[in-house]
Design a protein around this motif. Sequence first.
Motif, PDB file in Angstrom:
ATOM      1  N   PHE A 158     -29.262  19.862  37.664  1.00  0.00           N
ATOM      2  CA  PHE A 158     -30.699  19.783  37.392  1.00  0.00           C
ATOM      3  C   PHE A 158     -31.276  18.674  38.245  1.00  0.00           C
ATOM      4  O   PHE A 158     -30.705  17.585  38.339  1.00  0.00           O
ATOM      5  CB  PHE A 158     -30.985  19.463  35.914  1.00  0.00           C
ATOM      6  CG  PHE A 158     -32.461  19.489  35.605  1.00  0.00           C
ATOM      7  CD1 PHE A 158     -33.048  20.604  35.027  1.00  0.00           C
ATOM      8  CD2 PHE A 158     -33.285  18.412  35.939  1.00  0.00           C
ATOM      9  CE1 PHE A 158     -34.428  20.648  34.783  1.00  0.00           C
ATOM     10  CE2 PHE A 158     -34.659  18.447  35.704  1.00  0.00           C
ATOM     11  CZ  PHE A 158     -35.230  19.561  35.116  1.00  0.00           C
ATOM     12  N   GLN A 181     -41.510  15.019  41.782  1.00  0.00           N
ATOM     13  CA  GLN A 181     -42.902  14.873  41.363  1.00  0.00           C
ATOM     14  C   GLN A 181     -43.827  15.598  42.328  1.00  0.00           C
ATOM     15  O   GLN A 181     -43.613  15.561  43.538  1.00  0.00           O
ATOM     16  CB  GLN A 181     -43.278  13.396  41.368  1.00  0.00           C
ATOM     17  CG  GLN A 181     -42.647  12.651  40.224  1.00  0.00           C
ATOM     18  CD  GLN A 181     -43.537  11.512  39.749  1.00  0.00           C
ATOM     19  OE1 GLN A 181     -44.767  11.640  39.702  1.00  0.00           O
ATOM     20  NE2 GLN A 181     -42.930  10.412  39.412  1.00  0.00           N
ATOM     21  N   VAL A 205     -42.039  18.245  38.356  1.00  0.00           N
ATOM     22  CA  VAL A 205     -42.313  17.532  37.099  1.00  0.00           C
ATOM     23  C   VAL A 205     -43.779  17.101  37.011  1.00  0.00           C
ATOM     24  O   VAL A 205     -44.134  15.941  37.187  1.00  0.00           O
ATOM     25  CB  VAL A 205     -41.330  16.355  36.889  1.00  0.00           C
ATOM     26  CG1 VAL A 205     -39.914  16.875  36.648  1.00  0.00           C
ATOM     27  CG2 VAL A 205     -41.310  15.386  38.071  1.00  0.00           C
ATOM     28  N   ASP A 209     -35.468  16.330  30.452  1.00  0.00           N
ATOM     29  CA  ASP A 209     -35.402  17.344  31.523  1.00  0.00           C
ATOM     30  C   ASP A 209     -33.946  17.747  31.751  1.00  0.00           C
ATOM     31  O   ASP A 209     -33.612  18.928  31.838  1.00  0.00           O
ATOM     32  CB  ASP A 209     -35.911  16.780  32.864  1.00  0.00           C
ATOM     33  CG  ASP A 209     -37.380  16.401  32.853  1.00  0.00           C
ATOM     34  OD1 ASP A 209     -38.123  16.921  31.998  1.00  0.00           O
ATOM     35  OD2 ASP A 209     -37.782  15.571  33.717  1.00  0.00           O
ATOM     36  N   ILE A 210     -33.130  16.746  31.887  1.00  0.00           N
ATOM     37  CA  ILE A 210     -31.728  16.970  32.269  1.00  0.00           C
ATOM     38  C   ILE A 210     -30.920  17.546  31.116  1.00  0.00           C
ATOM     39  O   ILE A 210     -30.209  18.544  31.257  1.00  0.00           O
ATOM     40  CB  ILE A 210     -31.101  15.624  32.728  1.00  0.00           C
ATOM     41  CG1 ILE A 210     -31.833  15.110  33.975  1.00  0.00           C
ATOM     42  CG2 ILE A 210     -29.598  15.767  32.960  1.00  0.00           C
ATOM     43  CD1 ILE A 210     -31.581  13.636  34.285  1.00  0.00           C
TER      44      ILE A 210
END
Length: 332
Positions: free
Chosen positions: A6, A10, A41, A134-135
């Motif tokens: 993953f 940005q 993100v 996120d991860i």
Amino acid sequence: MKGRIFSGVQPTGNLHLGNYLGAIRNWVNLQRDFECIYCVVDLHAITVPRTSEQLTNDTLEVAAGLIASGINPDSSILFNQSQVSSHSELAWIFNCTAKLGWLNRMTQFKEKAGRNKENASVGLYVYPTLMASDILAYKATHVPVGEDQKQHLELTRDIALAFNSSYNKSFFPIPEPQIFGTASRVMSLRDGKSKMSKSDISDYSRINLKDTSTEISLKFKKAKSDSNPLPFSIKELEERPEARNLVGVYAALSSKNEEDILREFGGKGFGIFKPALADLAVSVLEPINNELRKLMNDKSYLIKVLKEGSNKASSISQTVLSDVYNIIGCVR
Ligand code: TRP
């Protein structure tokens, strides 16, 4: 497959050669051996003020840049964070796992908040817990990041360990960082001691993925250098940051090492080296640039890709999140 990758980027617009050689190209290569999930993100981007036009445009542009560079949205998952609500939900849970003391140590917050901490958003402060979610929402095993994100990744590992031990389960795998080496760090074309950056006021300091071939050539020809010919050994490059950077870029673009480049160009001046570098850069970047332009003219295609990627991402992370709710005892 060796595991699940993953990584996030940005949507800050203006992808440049530093992003390409330092990160994106690695992401592309990892697709061969790993299951890859790549995320734009957008929710991290609003931790600092951003207009809505900027956010929309930059999200699509970064997605286009990744696809143009070789991220395959059919075999990998490419999506934007805000379309998958599990990230924000898990982030809340991790806000309750992480300790204030852990976040207080984050150097990136200190740098970004600057002197006026009271005026920084709460989001900027908890940025790392969103990154951890996120991860971990994908139980990713490997996370390719630049040196600057190492501390955030350590925090992610601490959160995973703390969660596992609070509930006495080995639920989250502890993700391994894959730190990009300094060899792939590209410096400004105006100052060999500072990193190539999208925020440098001089556009001559960087090669943007959006630049035309003419612009690329011109920028390399105008790049700061010195008046000596290139040396025959790496050691002699040490005191010459600009020369070192240009040799490094040549090596990275040609997938050779710096010794090979000096064997070819040692003793030759920049009058010969720079045009060769410019031609090489154009040959690598022109196809990416053409594809990027095409994609930016087809925004509905990009929106569709991100939507489909988000659906695939949701189906993985919703399952993980639902297990998390069960583990912590939320009635479902
Ligand atoms: N913080 C990362 C950066 O600024 C971007 C990011 C967000 C990220 N979530 C991530 C990177 C998860 C790796 C994994 O570069």
